[in-house]
Design an enzyme around this catalytic site. Structure first.
Site, PDB file in Angstrom:
ATOM      1  N   LYS A   1       0.668  -1.327  -0.035  1.00  0.00           N
ATOM      2  CA  LYS A   1       0.145   0.043  -0.034  1.00  0.00           C
ATOM      3  C   LYS A   1       0.637   1.077   0.188  1.00  0.00           C
ATOM      4  CE  LYS A   1      -3.902  -2.238   2.090  1.00  0.00           C
ATOM      5  NZ  LYS A   1      -4.371  -2.834   3.365  1.00  0.00           N
TER       6      LYS A   1
ATOM      7  N   GLN B   1      -4.848  -1.935   9.433  1.00  0.00           N
ATOM      8  CA  GLN B   1      -4.904  -3.118   8.828  1.00  0.00           C
ATOM      9  C   GLN B   1      -5.193  -4.234   9.765  1.00  0.00           C
ATOM     10  OE1 GLN B   1      -3.601  -3.476   5.787  1.00  0.00           O
ATOM     11  NE2 GLN B   1      -4.035  -5.887   5.859  1.00  0.00           N
TER      12      GLN B   1
ATOM     13  N   ASP C   1     -11.353   2.497   3.959  1.00  0.00           N
ATOM     14  CA  ASP C   1     -12.021   1.060   3.781  1.00  0.00           C
ATOM     15  C   ASP C   1     -13.280   0.810   3.644  1.00  0.00           C
ATOM     16  OD1 ASP C   1      -9.864  -0.962   3.742  1.00  0.00           O
ATOM     17  OD2 ASP C   1      -9.461  -0.705   5.857  1.00  0.00           O
TER      18      ASP C   1
HETATM   19  N1  GUN Z   1      -6.999  -7.147   5.812  1.00  0.00           N
HETATM   20  C1  GUN Z   1      -7.316  -8.002   4.798  1.00  0.00           C
HETATM   21  N2  GUN Z   1      -8.082  -7.064   3.957  1.00  0.00           N
HETATM   22  C2  GUN Z   1      -7.773  -5.756   4.549  1.00  0.00           C
HETATM   23  C3  GUN Z   1      -8.720  -4.643   3.892  1.00  0.00           C
HETATM   24  O1  GUN Z   1      -9.490  -4.728   2.760  1.00  0.00           O
HETATM   25  N3  GUN Z   1      -8.521  -3.745   4.832  1.00  0.00           N
HETATM   26  C4  GUN Z   1      -7.952  -3.650   5.784  1.00  0.00           C
HETATM   27  N4  GUN Z   1      -7.851  -2.538   6.749  1.00  0.00           N
HETATM   28  N5  GUN Z   1      -7.296  -4.759   6.520  1.00  0.00           N
HETATM   29  C5  GUN Z   1      -7.527  -5.760   5.513  1.00  0.00           C
END
Ligand code: GUN
Length: 288
Positions: A57, A101, A124
């Site tokens: 990211k 996350q 998100d």
């Molecule tokens: N962990 C796995 N997929 C995601 C996601 O789309 N967002 C977040 N914040 N954590 C994750």
């Protein structure tokens, strides 16, 4: 067997094209005197898969000119300490998007943390306010993975209008919002799960079949109608270390009109949609 040659939806390429367009929009915004958009990603603990996702990211942000702040906190971080970090980011004008996350360590309540993120910075789209907006169709932040699927379908010229879209999996992150986005796009939707009676029969009626189960080889050829569009959201690690989707690709692909591979299908779109949400949070015009 489908009459036409199966088209493989190249998510890697579609994502790269979209990220280049995002970079142009960011550059134009800054050229016009706008503020650089900023994304903060919080990682609590040492989960190796999460560490890889967070690094990806960060890299994706840097490549498109989005300011990226990665905040790594130890596993021992208390919930209150995490909430204090979120509060400070909520009030930081350099930061437009905040992502915590997941998964979080067991001593931290996920929902309390999600609820603490400002809904205006919740890239998100996990905050209850944003989930509600996805339900009504009046949303600023589309949930990243389902939005990535919609983008892939559109980029491939696949219309969902009037189609029977079957989603396998009812998770909050993928299955449920996927169904909503497809419903808003004019599809008739069915959401299947572990309790569904005659799951194979329901799937066989799908014009567009989306699998988000998390089991390698779950979707077999007998579950797929000739000429169906098959979208594989699964990311499963095989014992030999390779990645596999939910779909038994070799037997399903010949029946499908379109199919997304794993890796290189839906996966690369998720980060691109996160960048789109970060632009939306900063009120920057979005690319097509
Ligand atoms: N962990 C796995 N997929 C995601 C996601 O789309 N967002 C977040 N914040 N954590 C994750």
């Amino acid at each position: 067997m489908s009459d036409n040659v199966t088209k493989i939806i190249n998510g890697k390429e579609i994502s790269a094209t979209l990220r280049a367009k995002i970079a142009q929009k960011v550059a134009a915004h800054i050229d016009n005197g706008g503020q650089r958009p900023g994304l903060a990603v919080i990682l609590v603990g040492e989960d190796p898969a999460s560490a890889v996702y967070v690094r990806n990211k960060h890299k994706a942000c840097e490549e498109v000119g989005v300011y990226s702040e990665v905040i790594k906190l130890p596993e021992s971080t208390t919930q209150n300490e995490l909430l204090a970090v979120i509060d400070s980011l909520n009030n930081n004008s350099d930061i437009h998007g905040i992502l915590v996350q997941l998964p979080l360590p067991k001593h931290i309540d996920k929902q309390t943390v999600i609820n603490a993120i400002s809904a205006d910075k919740d890239v998100d789209a996990f905050h209850p306010v944003n989930i509600g907006k996805v339900m009504t169709g009046d949303y600023k932040f589309a949930p990243c993975t389902p939005a990535g699927v919609m983008y892939l379908l559109k980029a491939s010229g696949v219309s969902t209008e009037g189609k029977h879209c079957v989603v396998i999996g009812r998770s909050d992150i993928v299955g449920k919002p996927m169904a909503m986005l497809m419903l808003h796009s004019g599809a008739t939707i069915t959401v299947c799960h572990s309790r569904t009676r005659d799951l194979a029969g329901v799937c066989r009626d799908a014009d567009i079949l989306v699998s988000a189960v998390g089991k390698a080889g779950f979707v077999t050829a007998d579950m797929v109608k000739d000429g169906a569009v098959v979208v594989d959201v699964g990311i499963n690690r095989l014992p030999d270390g390779k990645l596999a989707g939910d779909v038994a690709y070799d037997e399903v692909a010949p029946k499908a009109s379109y199919i997304t591979p794993v890796p290189g299908g839906v996966g690369p779109m998720t980060i691109a949609m996160l960048l789109m949400n970060t632009l939306a949070a900063a009120d920057i015009e979005l690319p097509d």
